[in-house]
Design a protein around this motif. Sequence first.
Motif, PDB file in Angstrom:
ATOM      1  N   MET A   1      -5.342  -4.145   8.593  1.00 39.60           N
ATOM      2  CA  MET A   1      -5.665  -3.740   7.216  1.00 39.60           C
ATOM      3  C   MET A   1      -6.461  -2.431   7.219  1.00 39.60           C
ATOM      4  O   MET A   1      -6.279  -1.568   6.367  1.00 39.60           O
ATOM      5  CB  MET A   1      -6.498  -4.840   6.522  1.00 39.60           C
ATOM      6  CG  MET A   1      -5.720  -6.084   6.171  1.00 39.60           C
ATOM      7  SD  MET A   1      -4.357  -5.730   5.048  1.00 39.60           S
ATOM      8  CE  MET A   1      -2.989  -6.187   6.037  1.00 39.60           C
ATOM      9  N   ARG A   2      -7.351  -2.321   8.201  1.00 43.29           N
ATOM     10  CA  ARG A   2      -8.126  -1.069   8.293  1.00 43.29           C
ATOM     11  C   ARG A   2      -7.217   0.100   8.640  1.00 43.29           C
ATOM     12  O   ARG A   2      -7.418   1.218   8.164  1.00 43.29           O
ATOM     13  CB  ARG A   2      -9.233  -1.212   9.338  1.00 43.29           C
ATOM     14  CG  ARG A   2     -10.335  -2.134   8.877  1.00 43.29           C
ATOM     15  CD  ARG A   2     -11.516  -2.120   9.812  1.00 43.29           C
ATOM     16  NE  ARG A   2     -12.522  -3.066   9.369  1.00 43.29           N
ATOM     17  CZ  ARG A   2     -13.744  -3.149   9.892  1.00 43.29           C
ATOM     18  NH1 ARG A   2     -14.090  -2.353  10.874  1.00 43.29           N
ATOM     19  NH2 ARG A   2     -14.603  -4.030   9.435  1.00 43.29           N
TER      20      ARG A   2
ATOM     21  N   ARG B   1       2.020   1.704  -3.407  1.00 47.23           N
ATOM     22  CA  ARG B   1       0.949   2.254  -4.233  1.00 47.23           C
ATOM     23  C   ARG B   1       0.850   3.754  -4.049  1.00 47.23           C
ATOM     24  O   ARG B   1       0.559   4.498  -4.939  1.00 47.23           O
ATOM     25  CB  ARG B   1      -0.395   1.638  -3.814  1.00 47.23           C
ATOM     26  CG  ARG B   1      -0.850   0.560  -4.736  1.00 47.23           C
ATOM     27  CD  ARG B   1      -2.228   0.145  -4.337  1.00 47.23           C
ATOM     28  NE  ARG B   1      -2.304  -1.280  -4.223  1.00 47.23           N
ATOM     29  CZ  ARG B   1      -3.332  -1.909  -3.705  1.00 47.23           C
ATOM     30  NH1 ARG B   1      -4.349  -1.261  -3.222  1.00 47.23           N
ATOM     31  NH2 ARG B   1      -3.352  -3.217  -3.663  1.00 47.23           N
ATOM     32  N   TRP B   2       1.092   4.144  -2.805  1.00 45.06           N
ATOM     33  CA  TRP B   2       1.020   5.559  -2.479  1.00 45.06           C
ATOM     34  C   TRP B   2       2.123   6.333  -3.196  1.00 45.06           C
ATOM     35  O   TRP B   2       1.924   7.450  -3.630  1.00 45.06           O
ATOM     36  CB  TRP B   2       1.184   5.650  -0.974  1.00 45.06           C
ATOM     37  CG  TRP B   2       0.946   6.964  -0.359  1.00 45.06           C
ATOM     38  CD1 TRP B   2       1.877   7.813   0.153  1.00 45.06           C
ATOM     39  CD2 TRP B   2      -0.316   7.593  -0.151  1.00 45.06           C
ATOM     40  NE1 TRP B   2       1.268   8.917   0.661  1.00 45.06           N
ATOM     41  CE2 TRP B   2      -0.075   8.818   0.485  1.00 45.06           C
ATOM     42  CE3 TRP B   2      -1.628   7.252  -0.473  1.00 45.06           C
ATOM     43  CZ2 TRP B   2      -1.101   9.675   0.820  1.00 45.06           C
ATOM     44  CZ3 TRP B   2      -2.642   8.111  -0.122  1.00 45.06           C
ATOM     45  CH2 TRP B   2      -2.362   9.301   0.519  1.00 45.06           C
TER      46      TRP B   2
ATOM     47  N   GLU C   1      -5.470   0.977   5.413  1.00 47.07           N
ATOM     48  CA  GLU C   1      -6.362   1.634   4.458  1.00 47.07           C
ATOM     49  C   GLU C   1      -6.750   3.042   4.916  1.00 47.07           C
ATOM     50  O   GLU C   1      -7.005   3.917   4.094  1.00 47.07           O
ATOM     51  CB  GLU C   1      -7.635   0.794   4.251  1.00 47.07           C
ATOM     52  CG  GLU C   1      -7.408  -0.564   3.622  1.00 47.07           C
ATOM     53  CD  GLU C   1      -6.816  -0.474   2.229  1.00 47.07           C
ATOM     54  OE1 GLU C   1      -6.955   0.586   1.585  1.00 47.07           O
ATOM     55  OE2 GLU C   1      -6.190  -1.454   1.782  1.00 47.07           O
ATOM     56  N   ALA C   2      -6.805   3.213   6.232  1.00 46.74           N
ATOM     57  CA  ALA C   2      -7.282   4.500   6.770  1.00 46.74           C
ATOM     58  C   ALA C   2      -6.146   5.479   7.014  1.00 46.74           C
ATOM     59  O   ALA C   2      -6.369   6.549   7.574  1.00 46.74           O
ATOM     60  CB  ALA C   2      -8.051   4.257   8.073  1.00 46.74           C
ATOM     61  N   ARG C   3      -4.938   5.147   6.569  1.00 47.87           N
ATOM     62  CA  ARG C   3      -3.784   5.988   6.914  1.00 47.87           C
ATOM     63  C   ARG C   3      -3.942   7.429   6.429  1.00 47.87           C
ATOM     64  O   ARG C   3      -3.493   8.357   7.076  1.00 47.87           O
ATOM     65  CB  ARG C   3      -2.497   5.389   6.336  1.00 47.87           C
ATOM     66  CG  ARG C   3      -2.445   5.397   4.823  1.00 47.87           C
ATOM     67  CD  ARG C   3      -1.336   4.507   4.311  1.00 47.87           C
ATOM     68  NE  ARG C   3      -1.280   4.490   2.860  1.00 47.87           N
ATOM     69  CZ  ARG C   3      -2.118   3.812   2.086  1.00 47.87           C
ATOM     70  NH1 ARG C   3      -3.073   3.088   2.633  1.00 47.87           N
ATOM     71  NH2 ARG C   3      -2.008   3.849   0.785  1.00 47.87           N
TER      72      ARG C   3
ATOM     73  N   ARG D   1       0.846  -1.199   0.000  1.00 45.85           N
ATOM     74  CA  ARG D   1       0.000   0.000   0.000  1.00 45.85           C
ATOM     75  C   ARG D   1       0.878   1.244   0.000  1.00 45.85           C
ATOM     76  O   ARG D   1       0.570   2.222  -0.653  1.00 45.85           O
ATOM     77  CB  ARG D   1      -0.927   0.040   1.214  1.00 45.85           C
ATOM     78  CG  ARG D   1      -1.861  -1.136   1.331  1.00 45.85           C
ATOM     79  CD  ARG D   1      -2.785  -1.259   0.135  1.00 45.85           C
ATOM     80  NE  ARG D   1      -3.960  -2.039   0.424  1.00 45.85           N
ATOM     81  CZ  ARG D   1      -3.971  -3.363   0.514  1.00 45.85           C
ATOM     82  NH1 ARG D   1      -2.865  -4.059   0.343  1.00 45.85           N
ATOM     83  NH2 ARG D   1      -5.085  -4.010   0.773  1.00 45.85           N
TER      84      ARG D   1
END
Lengths: 209, 170
Positions: B46-47, A40-41, B50-52, A37
């Motif tokens: 994971m949350r 991806r960022w 995703e919430a970063r 992630r």
Amino acid sequence: MTEPERDPRILQAYGDLGHEAPPAALDAAILAAARRRGARWHVPVAAAAALVLAVGVALVVQREELRSNEEVALAPQVIATPEPAARREKLADARKLERTVPAAAPPAPVAASPAPLAEAAGRADQAPASAAARIAPQPAEDRAASVAGAVHKSDAVGKVQSPADWLKRIAELREAGRHQEADERLAGFRRRYPDYEIPEAMRARVLPR
Amino acid sequence: MLAYRQGDAGAFETLYARHKGPLYRFVLRAVRERGLAEELFQEIWMRVIEARSRYEARARFTTWLYTIAHHRLTDHWRKRRLRLVEIEDVDPPAPRGDEPEARTAGRQDLQRLASALAALPELQREAFLLHAEAGMSVAQIAEATGANEEAAKSRLRYALGKLRSALDHD
């Protein structure tokens, strides 16, 4: 807000229940997901930066080429505008120049007033073939020499890149792996000097690989 | 977390190393089933990932993390309508000490504590686990669980009272 009294005995006993930790495979999966992630960022940011850079370079190259083409396109206008007597002299001069300047050293770039890029591009597209395009072929070395001389004259009145400098720049771009820019510059060179025969030694350095 | 939000993957690894143990035990002792705990633990992280981009430094990261965990557990309990029953797989280790009698007594204490913990109402158990694992104050427990401070304090006090009674019972 008063806190409930801490009970070290309960916390100690609770601690003795064990210090379980997630399995290593779970750690690895979560950390890998975080990295993905994170990547991806970052990738779009890097891609956007590269795109902006590429567009900037392309615009600079295009502007340079348009300026050069504009200079070529303006040449016949400069010849056509004077009064008849002066015009004849100018035409004679121009023919003389044609004989000695095969590769379109543009005569009067300084006289041209700045024009919007689109307009300049339109003029370049519609411009008659340059004087250089109409002359009889000459040996490559002679042409290169005469072009260099003419360009040298042009440099005295305006900034015109000589074919040798132009090719040298293309070769540098190729060596730096910037082939797209090199291709664009080569295309501009071809438009500007359609009959110029690239010396054998330079050919391998500037042609697409 | 702010560093991770800006793309520093190493910052996430630091956060994860610091919080993984307490959070894992918080979830494990809340649901009392290892496989499910691992699943929920992973979902919570994971949350977080995703919430970063929505994370703001107004709250402590710990409070934010356990707020996410609280919501996930609440969802889980709501869906499963989980009933609090006996501990399934907690087999407390023998306490430190060389004397067999002391070891046996200590082990019995731990069994009673584990049973009492499992028998707590969900919200009381959650308040105690936030206190014991995350080191939260009443105010922080209230913030993480969306309760007012009086309610959080009451839950924690009841939980501590019941656990104390279990240890005192001879």
